[in-house]
Design a protein around this motif. Structure first.
Motif, PDB file in Angstrom:
ATOM      1  N   ARG A 108     -10.821  30.087  -1.324  1.00 47.93           N
ATOM      2  CA  ARG A 108     -11.710  30.242  -0.175  1.00 47.93           C
ATOM      3  C   ARG A 108     -12.436  28.941   0.147  1.00 47.93           C
ATOM      4  NH1 ARG A 108     -11.210  33.711   3.483  1.00 47.93           N
ATOM      5  NH2 ARG A 108     -13.232  34.738   3.561  1.00 47.93           N
ATOM      6  N   THR A 109     -12.806  28.174  -0.876  1.00 52.33           N
ATOM      7  CA  THR A 109     -13.468  26.893  -0.639  1.00 52.33           C
ATOM      8  C   THR A 109     -12.543  25.916   0.054  1.00 52.33           C
ATOM      9  OG1 THR A 109     -14.829  27.204  -2.630  1.00 52.33           O
ATOM     10  CG2 THR A 109     -14.679  24.974  -1.741  1.00 52.33           C
ATOM     11  N   VAL A 110     -11.310  25.814  -0.432  1.00 55.00           N
ATOM     12  CA  VAL A 110     -10.343  24.887   0.162  1.00 55.00           C
ATOM     13  C   VAL A 110      -9.952  25.342   1.560  1.00 55.00           C
ATOM     14  CG1 VAL A 110      -8.049  23.864  -0.086  1.00 55.00           C
ATOM     15  CG2 VAL A 110      -9.486  24.193  -2.100  1.00 55.00           C
ATOM     16  N   GLU A 111      -9.795  26.655   1.739  1.00 54.51           N
ATOM     17  CA  GLU A 111      -9.423  27.175   3.056  1.00 54.51           C
ATOM     18  C   GLU A 111     -10.464  26.818   4.111  1.00 54.51           C
ATOM     19  OE1 GLU A 111      -8.911  31.346   5.501  1.00 54.51           O
ATOM     20  OE2 GLU A 111      -9.601  31.359   3.428  1.00 54.51           O
ATOM     21  N   GLU A 112     -11.733  26.995   3.768  1.00 52.48           N
ATOM     22  CA  GLU A 112     -12.798  26.670   4.727  1.00 52.48           C
ATOM     23  C   GLU A 112     -12.785  25.183   5.063  1.00 52.48           C
ATOM     24  OE1 GLU A 112     -14.723  28.699   6.409  1.00 52.48           O
ATOM     25  OE2 GLU A 112     -13.686  30.370   5.444  1.00 52.48           O
ATOM     26  N   GLY A 113     -12.501  24.341   4.082  1.00 52.07           N
ATOM     27  CA  GLY A 113     -12.409  22.905   4.349  1.00 52.07           C
ATOM     28  C   GLY A 113     -11.253  22.557   5.264  1.00 52.07           C
ATOM     29  N   ILE A 114     -10.117  23.209   5.063  1.00 56.82           N
ATOM     30  CA  ILE A 114      -8.943  22.942   5.900  1.00 56.82           C
ATOM     31  C   ILE A 114      -9.178  23.421   7.331  1.00 56.82           C
ATOM     32  CG2 ILE A 114      -6.499  23.498   6.244  1.00 56.82           C
ATOM     33  CD1 ILE A 114      -6.207  23.650   3.229  1.00 56.82           C
ATOM     34  N   ARG A 115      -9.854  24.543   7.477  1.00 56.20           N
ATOM     35  CA  ARG A 115     -10.084  25.098   8.814  1.00 56.20           C
ATOM     36  C   ARG A 115     -11.032  24.250   9.651  1.00 56.20           C
ATOM     37  NH1 ARG A 115     -11.620  31.286   8.106  1.00 56.20           N
ATOM     38  NH2 ARG A 115     -11.694  31.117  10.379  1.00 56.20           N
ATOM     39  N   THR A 116     -11.830  23.405   9.008  1.00 54.39           N
ATOM     40  CA  THR A 116     -12.739  22.536   9.759  1.00 54.39           C
ATOM     41  C   THR A 116     -12.041  21.302  10.328  1.00 54.39           C
ATOM     42  OG1 THR A 116     -13.372  21.353   7.731  1.00 54.39           O
ATOM     43  CG2 THR A 116     -14.705  23.260   8.364  1.00 54.39           C
ATOM     44  N   ILE A 117     -10.799  21.057   9.925  1.00 49.61           N
ATOM     45  CA  ILE A 117     -10.058  19.908  10.445  1.00 49.61           C
ATOM     46  C   ILE A 117      -9.713  20.172  11.918  1.00 49.61           C
ATOM     47  CG2 ILE A 117      -7.955  18.527  10.217  1.00 49.61           C
ATOM     48  CD1 ILE A 117      -7.917  19.258   7.270  1.00 49.61           C
ATOM     49  N   PRO A 118     -10.010  19.248  12.836  1.00 50.66           N
ATOM     50  CA  PRO A 118      -9.737  19.469  14.272  1.00 50.66           C
ATOM     51  C   PRO A 118      -8.263  19.782  14.537  1.00 50.66           C
ATOM     52  CG  PRO A 118     -11.103  17.521  13.952  1.00 50.66           C
ATOM     53  CD  PRO A 118     -10.653  17.954  12.586  1.00 50.66           C
ATOM     54  N   LYS A 119      -8.018  20.608  15.556  1.00 49.23           N
ATOM     55  CA  LYS A 119      -6.643  20.994  15.889  1.00 49.23           C
ATOM     56  C   LYS A 119      -5.795  19.804  16.333  1.00 49.23           C
ATOM     57  CE  LYS A 119      -7.233  25.872  17.067  1.00 49.23           C
ATOM     58  NZ  LYS A 119      -6.997  26.919  18.108  1.00 49.23           N
ATOM     59  N   ASN A 120      -6.446  18.776  16.906  1.00 46.34           N
ATOM     60  CA  ASN A 120      -5.688  17.594  17.344  1.00 46.34           C
ATOM     61  C   ASN A 120      -4.943  16.937  16.192  1.00 46.34           C
ATOM     62  OD1 ASN A 120      -6.600  17.940  19.943  1.00 46.34           O
ATOM     63  ND2 ASN A 120      -8.319  16.516  19.725  1.00 46.34           N
ATOM     64  N   TYR A 121      -5.488  17.044  14.987  1.00 46.29           N
ATOM     65  CA  TYR A 121      -4.835  16.455  13.826  1.00 46.29           C
ATOM     66  C   TYR A 121      -3.522  17.157  13.502  1.00 46.29           C
ATOM     67  CZ  TYR A 121      -9.003  13.726  12.758  1.00 46.29           C
ATOM     68  OH  TYR A 121     -10.029  12.824  12.809  1.00 46.29           O
ATOM     69  N   ARG A 122      -3.367  18.374  14.039  1.00 45.03           N
ATOM     70  CA  ARG A 122      -2.121  19.110  13.840  1.00 45.03           C
ATOM     71  C   ARG A 122      -1.195  18.965  15.050  1.00 45.03           C
ATOM     72  NH1 ARG A 122      -6.410  22.047  11.913  1.00 45.03           N
ATOM     73  NH2 ARG A 122      -6.222  22.985   9.831  1.00 45.03           N
ATOM     74  N   LEU A 123      -1.782  18.996  16.260  1.00 47.27           N
ATOM     75  CA  LEU A 123      -0.976  19.014  17.481  1.00 47.27           C
ATOM     76  C   LEU A 123      -0.349  17.658  17.795  1.00 47.27           C
ATOM     77  CD1 LEU A 123      -3.291  21.210  19.741  1.00 47.27           C
ATOM     78  CD2 LEU A 123      -1.290  21.914  18.409  1.00 47.27           C
ATOM     79  N   VAL A 124      -1.112  16.567  17.590  1.00 43.03           N
ATOM     80  CA  VAL A 124      -0.590  15.238  17.926  1.00 43.03           C
ATOM     81  C   VAL A 124       0.657  14.897  17.108  1.00 43.03           C
ATOM     82  CG1 VAL A 124      -1.100  12.767  17.899  1.00 43.03           C
ATOM     83  CG2 VAL A 124      -2.800  14.378  18.769  1.00 43.03           C
ATOM     84  N   PRO A 125       0.659  15.074  15.780  1.00 41.36           N
ATOM     85  CA  PRO A 125       1.885  14.772  15.027  1.00 41.36           C
ATOM     86  C   PRO A 125       3.070  15.626  15.460  1.00 41.36           C
ATOM     87  CG  PRO A 125       0.018  14.929  13.560  1.00 41.36           C
ATOM     88  CD  PRO A 125      -0.443  15.412  14.887  1.00 41.36           C
ATOM     89  N   LEU A 126       2.813  16.902  15.758  1.00 37.81           N
ATOM     90  CA  LEU A 126       3.903  17.773  16.198  1.00 37.81           C
ATOM     91  C   LEU A 126       4.467  17.323  17.540  1.00 37.81           C
ATOM     92  CD1 LEU A 126       2.457  21.283  15.216  1.00 37.81           C
ATOM     93  CD2 LEU A 126       4.209  19.956  14.018  1.00 37.81           C
ATOM     94  N   ARG A 129       1.417  17.440   4.505  1.00 42.47           N
ATOM     95  CA  ARG A 129       1.383  16.563   3.331  1.00 42.47           C
ATOM     96  C   ARG A 129       0.639  15.259   3.594  1.00 42.47           C
ATOM     97  NH1 ARG A 129       6.333  16.028   2.921  1.00 42.47           N
ATOM     98  NH2 ARG A 129       6.578  13.931   3.765  1.00 42.47           N
ATOM     99  N   SER A 130       0.827  14.680   4.760  1.00 44.69           N
ATOM    100  CA  SER A 130       0.291  13.342   5.025  1.00 44.69           C
ATOM    101  C   SER A 130      -1.042  13.335   5.763  1.00 44.69           C
ATOM    102  CB  SER A 130       1.314  12.539   5.855  1.00 44.69           C
ATOM    103  OG  SER A 130       2.553  12.445   5.171  1.00 44.69           O
ATOM    104  N   ILE A 131      -1.381  14.439   6.434  1.00 42.56           N
ATOM    105  CA  ILE A 131      -2.614  14.456   7.232  1.00 42.56           C
ATOM    106  C   ILE A 131      -3.581  15.542   6.772  1.00 42.56           C
ATOM    107  CG2 ILE A 131      -3.550  14.766   9.551  1.00 42.56           C
ATOM    108  CD1 ILE A 131      -0.963  13.604  10.651  1.00 42.56           C
ATOM    109  N   ILE A 132      -3.116  16.782   6.717  1.00 47.19           N
ATOM    110  CA  ILE A 132      -4.012  17.902   6.421  1.00 47.19           C
ATOM    111  C   ILE A 132      -4.581  17.799   5.005  1.00 47.19           C
ATOM    112  CG2 ILE A 132      -4.235  20.398   6.283  1.00 47.19           C
ATOM    113  CD1 ILE A 132      -3.807  19.297   9.102  1.00 47.19           C
ATOM    114  N   ILE A 133      -3.705  17.633   4.020  1.00 45.49           N
ATOM    115  CA  ILE A 133      -4.169  17.595   2.630  1.00 45.49           C
ATOM    116  C   ILE A 133      -5.103  16.414   2.367  1.00 45.49           C
ATOM    117  CG2 ILE A 133      -3.425  17.315   0.230  1.00 45.49           C
ATOM    118  CD1 ILE A 133      -1.040  19.058   0.825  1.00 45.49           C
ATOM    119  N   PRO A 134      -4.787  15.180   2.816  1.00 43.66           N
ATOM    120  CA  PRO A 134      -5.741  14.081   2.592  1.00 43.66           C
ATOM    121  C   PRO A 134      -7.109  14.326   3.215  1.00 43.66           C
ATOM    122  CG  PRO A 134      -3.592  13.201   3.141  1.00 43.66           C
ATOM    123  CD  PRO A 134      -3.502  14.681   3.359  1.00 43.66           C
TER     124      PRO A 134
END
Length: 275
Positions: A146-164, A175-180
């Motif tokens: 739950r701690t890690v999930e909340e941290g991941i959910r705070t990452i802006p959506k652009n960090y996911r959409l731009v690479p895609l 591996r290269s963006i979300i986890i770091p």
């Protein structure tokens, strides 16, 4: 109203700090006057009244290592599933989150009985470091996820959409963006899990056992620092002095672990910024 709220917030924080300082002061005062370095290198004798805690420190670190060996990869995978697949599998994610919330409220003694039945009896591991570490992993997993999930959910959506949009695969993005970027929450989850594991007693009594000798392998029984404190206080007449000294080592171990994780995180960030 605003002043009252601010006063209550500061008052609550001050009371918590005072309670912590009183506990630490009591432990330091009652342990320092009898403490010497041989306590860290000798084995316990006379039921723990004399000698040191070296085998117990080793057992504690081994059990903690087994716990982290399972909790980090499995917990990170589960947190990524809950945060990244909530739109694709909403019902499954909702059920898993509810299950994690329920498990977070289960008493540790129940995890101990479950770990005894599953690992000690069903898998035939007996009272061992394996059984204790795996039980701690199951017990600490909900908090870590739950701690890690909340941290991941705070990452802006652009960090996911731009690479895609650039044709980068989802696995590479994670591996290269979300986890770091989620590393701080992973560290926090790890620190909280370590703190709970180091302080746990009830779950380990039924899984790792009471034996205070040096473990020869992960299949041997091992006594942790928290169990040693409990045993000296409750079952060994005249064991209070060594119980206080063991409590001091446990507190220092928790503080040291938190400090090392903080230093490692800051060092990693400095290197990443330099690149």
């Amino acid at each position: 109203m605003e002043k009252m709220t601010k006063f209550l917030a500061w008052f609550s924080a001050a009371m918590l700090l005072i309670i912590l300082l009183l506990i630490v002061q009591d432990i330091f005062v009652n342990s320092f006057q009898h403490f010497d370095l041989s306590f860290l290198t000798e084995t316990p004798t006379s039921g723990g009244r004399k000698g040191g805690i070296f085998p117990i420190i080793v057992s504690t670190l081994l059990i903690l290592g087994v716990c982290l060996l399972f909790i980090v990869p499995m917990g990170l995978g589960a947190a990524l599933f809950l945060s990244e697949c909530s739109d694709e599998f909403p019902k499954t994610v909702r059920v898993v989150r509810k299950a994690l919330d329920i498990l977070s409220g289960v008493p540790s003694i129940v995890f101990g009985l479950f770990g005894n039945a599953l690992f000690c009896v069903f898998f035939g591991l007996g009272f061992s470091i394996w059984s204790g570490g795996l039980t701690l992993a199951i017990m600490s997993m909900p908090l870590f996820i739950r701690t890690v999930e909340e941290g991941i959910r705070t990452i802006p959506k652009n960090y996911r959409l731009v690479p895609l949009s650039l044709g980068i695969s989802r696995a590479t993005t994670i591996r290269s963006i979300i986890i770091p970027y989620a590393l701080p929450s992973i560290i926090v989850g790890g620190v909280l899990s370590i703190g709970r594991s180091l302080a746990e007693t009830a779950a380990l009594i039924f899984t790792s056992g009471y034996v205070d000798r040096m473990p020869e392998s992960l299949s041997d029984s091992g006594r942790t620092l928290s169990i040693h404190i409990y045993d000296l206080t409750m079952n060994v007449p005249g064991g209070d002095t060594n119980a206080y000294k063991t409590a001091l080592i446990l507190i220092l171990l928790i503080f040291t672990t938190n400090g090392l994780f903080t230093i490692a995180l800051k060092t990693w960030y400095k290197k990443r910024i330099a690149l």
